[in-house]
Design an enzyme around this catalytic site. Structure first.
Site, mmCIF file in Angstrom:
data_model
loop_
_atom_site.group_PDB
_atom_site.id
_atom_site.type_symbol
_atom_site.label_atom_id
_atom_site.label_comp_id
_atom_site.label_asym_id
_atom_site.label_seq_id
_atom_site.Cartn_x
_atom_site.Cartn_y
_atom_site.Cartn_z
ATOM 1 N N SER A 5 10.485 0.219 -2.806
ATOM 2 C CA SER A 5 9.510 -0.561 -3.613
ATOM 3 C C SER A 5 9.625 -0.323 -5.169
ATOM 4 O O SER A 5 9.199 -1.189 -5.907
ATOM 5 C CB SER A 5 8.366 -0.281 -3.063
ATOM 6 N N HIS A 52 4.769 1.722 -7.421
ATOM 7 C CA HIS A 52 5.173 0.106 -7.662
ATOM 8 C C HIS A 52 4.613 -0.109 -9.058
ATOM 9 O O HIS A 52 5.366 -0.674 -9.746
ATOM 10 C CB HIS A 52 4.111 -0.525 -6.819
#
Length: 240
Positions: free
Chosen positions: A142, A206
């Site tokens: 991610s 993220h």
């Protein structure tokens, strides 16, 4: 008719890194104890023990990484190819497939590979620094994929992206990439405010990956030709 030379040439000049990463991540997951498809790991307690050992070996453990353990220094790379579930894998690979191909073709194959790995490493390292005492294992691509999203926002802000928004009853609607990706970033930031250091989604990774990717694209391409025309439509879900 396109001959075999044309087909080979198209494959060679395509987004080989993006497709290669997807293939490797899928292959690693299928043969891992997490998929449940490999009988060598057994069942029940034996399978759970194998999964735990798998994550500890290849995933990032913040406390060990920050302590400077030589073996832990490689884990921000290996963790990029490890996923915790089918949903985790498929969600990440969908986003990489949608946004990675165009970004790679604009950045260049070798540079994109280094960019992808660098974003992923820095994202996981930043999470480890912020949670230096945590012994929870962190895995997944991610952070690297968030870097791709950040670069995509700078390079292709007007590309039309088909997205699903829950407050719009998950209707597939098309928006410019800058709307979708900024909305995604805000969601990650809001979620990060209430996230702890325990098991869950590493929203901080993220955010860091996205920021690194955007800044890299800005620094690398701000003096060159930025993609201003609307690119071909892409499709993706709300978040990786």
């Amino acid at each position: 008719m396109i001959g075999w030379r044309g087909a080979v040439r198209g494959a060679v000049t395509g987004p080989a890194v993006t497709y290669g990463v997807i293939a490797v991540c899928c292959a690693v997951f299928v043969i891992s104890p997490v998929s449940g498809l490999n009988p060598v790991y057994g069942t029940d307690d034996a399978l759970l023990a194998a999964q735990s050992g798998y994550f500890e070996r290849w995933g990032v453990i913040p406390a060990e990484l920050i302590s400077g353990s030589p073996g832990a220094l490689r884990t921000p790379f290996t963790a990029l190819f490890v996923h915790g579930s089918w949903l985790h894998l498929l969600g990440n690979m969908l986003f990489l497939y949608v946004f990675g191909a165009m970004a790679e073709e604009h950045i260049g194959r070798l540079e994109f590979a280094l960019f992808y790995a660098g974003c992923g490493y820095l994202a996981l390292l930043a999470y480890a620094v912020a949670n230096a005492e945590s012994d929870q294992t962190l895995v997944g691509a991610s952070g690297a994929i968030s870097g791709v999203l950040g670069a995509f926002l700078y390079l292709f802000p007007k590309a039309r992206v088909t997205s699903l928004f829950p407050f719009l009853f998950f209707l597939p609607l098309r928006f410019p990439a800058w709307i979708v990706l900024i909305f995604w970033f805000v969601l990650q930031w809001l979620a990060a405010q209430g996230a702890g250091s325990g098991p869950g989604v590493a929203y901080l990774a993220h955010l860091v990956g996205f920021g690194v990717g955007f800044l890299y694209a800005w620094g690398r391409f701000r003096r060159g030709t930025r993609v201003k025309a609307q690119a071909a439509a892409t499709e993706g879900e709300r978040q990786p």
